[in-house]
Design a protein around this motif. Structure first.
Motif, mmCIF file in Angstrom:
data_model
loop_
_atom_site.group_PDB
_atom_site.id
_atom_site.type_symbol
_atom_site.label_atom_id
_atom_site.label_comp_id
_atom_site.label_asym_id
_atom_site.label_seq_id
_atom_site.Cartn_x
_atom_site.Cartn_y
_atom_site.Cartn_z
ATOM 1 N N ASP A 30 14.524 -2.261 4.947
ATOM 2 C CA ASP A 30 14.715 -0.819 4.737
ATOM 3 C C ASP A 30 14.711 -0.409 3.268
ATOM 4 O O ASP A 30 14.619 0.789 2.963
ATOM 5 C CB ASP A 30 16.034 -0.375 5.371
ATOM 6 N N ILE A 31 14.829 -1.368 2.358
ATOM 7 C CA ILE A 31 14.865 -1.004 0.949
ATOM 8 C C ILE A 31 13.526 -0.382 0.541
ATOM 9 O O ILE A 31 12.466 -0.799 1.001
ATOM 10 C CB ILE A 31 15.169 -2.232 0.063
ATOM 11 N N LYS A 32 13.573 0.652 -0.294
ATOM 12 C CA LYS A 32 12.362 1.280 -0.787
ATOM 13 C C LYS A 32 11.861 0.499 -2.003
ATOM 14 O O LYS A 32 12.669 0.019 -2.821
ATOM 15 C CB LYS A 32 12.612 2.734 -1.175
ATOM 16 N N ILE A 33 10.547 0.366 -2.115
ATOM 17 C CA ILE A 33 9.967 -0.428 -3.201
ATOM 18 C C ILE A 33 8.860 0.340 -3.906
ATOM 19 O O ILE A 33 7.938 0.858 -3.260
ATOM 20 C CB ILE A 33 9.409 -1.763 -2.670
ATOM 21 N N ILE A 34 8.963 0.409 -5.228
ATOM 22 C CA ILE A 34 7.931 1.005 -6.067
ATOM 23 C C ILE A 34 7.415 -0.060 -7.024
ATOM 24 O O ILE A 34 8.205 -0.739 -7.685
ATOM 25 C CB ILE A 34 8.470 2.203 -6.875
ATOM 26 N N VAL A 35 6.108 -0.227 -7.075
ATOM 27 C CA VAL A 35 5.504 -1.146 -8.035
ATOM 28 C C VAL A 35 5.085 -0.346 -9.264
ATOM 29 O O VAL A 35 4.458 0.707 -9.148
ATOM 30 C CB VAL A 35 4.278 -1.866 -7.424
ATOM 31 N N TYR A 36 5.435 -0.868 -10.432
ATOM 32 C CA TYR A 36 5.139 -0.213 -11.713
ATOM 33 C C TYR A 36 4.366 -1.221 -12.546
ATOM 34 O O TYR A 36 4.944 -2.154 -13.105
ATOM 35 C CB TYR A 36 6.456 0.180 -12.387
ATOM 36 N N SER A 37 3.041 -1.070 -12.600
ATOM 37 C CA SER A 37 2.211 -2.140 -13.143
ATOM 38 C C SER A 37 0.958 -1.606 -13.826
ATOM 39 O O SER A 37 0.530 -0.470 -13.593
ATOM 40 C CB SER A 37 1.811 -3.086 -12.001
ATOM 41 N N GLN A 38 0.348 -2.463 -14.649
ATOM 42 C CA GLN A 38 -0.928 -2.131 -15.280
ATOM 43 C C GLN A 38 -2.092 -2.343 -14.329
ATOM 44 O O GLN A 38 -3.199 -1.873 -14.590
ATOM 45 C CB GLN A 38 -1.122 -2.982 -16.538
ATOM 46 N N GLU A 39 -1.865 -3.050 -13.238
ATOM 47 C CA GLU A 39 -2.918 -3.331 -12.272
ATOM 48 C C GLU A 39 -3.448 -2.034 -11.673
ATOM 49 O O GLU A 39 -2.684 -1.208 -11.174
ATOM 50 C CB GLU A 39 -2.369 -4.221 -11.155
ATOM 51 N N ASP A 40 -4.772 -1.834 -11.725
ATOM 52 C CA ASP A 40 -5.342 -0.589 -11.196
ATOM 53 C C ASP A 40 -6.481 -0.820 -10.211
ATOM 54 O O ASP A 40 -7.226 0.099 -9.895
ATOM 55 C CB ASP A 40 -5.813 0.318 -12.341
ATOM 56 N N ARG A 41 -6.618 -2.065 -9.701
ATOM 57 C CA ARG A 41 -7.685 -2.327 -8.731
ATOM 58 C C ARG A 41 -7.303 -1.724 -7.375
ATOM 59 O O ARG A 41 -6.250 -2.049 -6.822
ATOM 60 C CB ARG A 41 -7.926 -3.822 -8.593
ATOM 61 N N PRO A 42 -8.144 -0.858 -6.826
ATOM 62 C CA PRO A 42 -7.824 -0.185 -5.553
ATOM 63 C C PRO A 42 -7.498 -1.142 -4.420
ATOM 64 O O PRO A 42 -6.546 -0.910 -3.672
ATOM 65 C CB PRO A 42 -9.096 0.615 -5.250
ATOM 66 N N ASP A 43 -8.262 -2.228 -4.274
ATOM 67 C CA ASP A 43 -8.025 -3.151 -3.168
ATOM 68 C C ASP A 43 -6.662 -3.806 -3.274
ATOM 69 O O ASP A 43 -5.969 -3.987 -2.277
ATOM 70 C CB ASP A 43 -9.111 -4.237 -3.131
#
Length: 222
Positions: free
Chosen positions: A88-101
């Motif tokens: 149930d925990i909410k997760i946000i990724v904050y990264s330089q990665e920008d590949r759509p796949d």
């Protein structure tokens, strides 16, 4: 709004920047920090076991190697292990990665709730992402959603993942079909498997099976 947040980021400046945004722009003051994934996981488990779980995890994907041996060396490892304990925990990724796949994979396979690309507008987007995730939305990076056609995003279902895993293990399409039949997994027709594998080659622009496996491993799908 969220009241308790865990931030996993190995660069101190970025770490402090996220904390400052949460404190000053959103009003979240109970923020815990970790520079390594194992440390983040231990903090998560302690609070979870004490019945005071984190409501939100904000994590990078890439972490520098430490002199200590780390069990979890990436944000994906951290996300997987935390999801097993607290779905149930909410997760946000904050990264330089920008590949759509790769971004899409994180939503589809690991059920993250939001993604922010580090860059010029990262602070504004992080604020919008936290607010959106709190409201129950899935928040994609605007620079992707505004310029990317839906057809460009690769969506994989359970059968696709089975095929990729078996191809990575060295099995032929015929052998995979027999395994699907033995396990009562459908569809398992020869034509269906041929079409699915051909579509995977097209989607990932792979030249052969070895190339396909290398691509999906690089994307974190396997």
């Amino acid at each position: 709004m969220f009241t308790k947040v865990l931030v996993a980021e190995d660069y101190e400046i970025a770490n402090q920047g996220i904390v400052k945004v949460l404190n000053e722009k959103i009003g979240i003051h109970n923020v815990h920090q970790a520079k390594y994934c194992d440390d983040a996981y231990l903090k998560f488990r302690k609070e979870y076991n004490d019945n005071a779980p984190f409501e939100l995890l904000i994590t990078d994907l890439s972490f520098r190697k430490d002199y200590k041996i780390q069990t979890r060396t990436s944000g994906i490892d951290l996300i997987k292990d935390i999801r097993k304990v607290d779905p149930d925990i909410k997760i946000i990724v904050y990264s330089q990665e920008d590949r759509p796949d790769r971004i899409n994979m994180l939503f589809d396979k690991y059920s993250i709730n939001g993604y922010v690309c580090k860059g010029q507008h990262a602070i504004k987007q992080l604020i919008q992402c936290v607010e959106g995730v709190f409201q129950g939305d899935e928040v994609y990076p605007p620079e992707l959603t505004s310029n990317l056609q839906a057809s460009d995003m690769v969506h994989l279902d359970d059968l696709d993942m089975i095929l990729l895993e078996e191809l990575a293990n060295g099995f032929t399409k015929k052998e995979i079909r027999l395994k699907l039949i033995a396990q009562n997994i459908t569809p398992n027709g020869e034509s269906t498997i041929d079409k699915r594998v051909s579509k995977l080659f097209d989607n990932f622009k792979a030249k052969n099976t070895t190339h396909l496996v290398a691509i999906v491993k690089d994307l974190g799908l396997l």
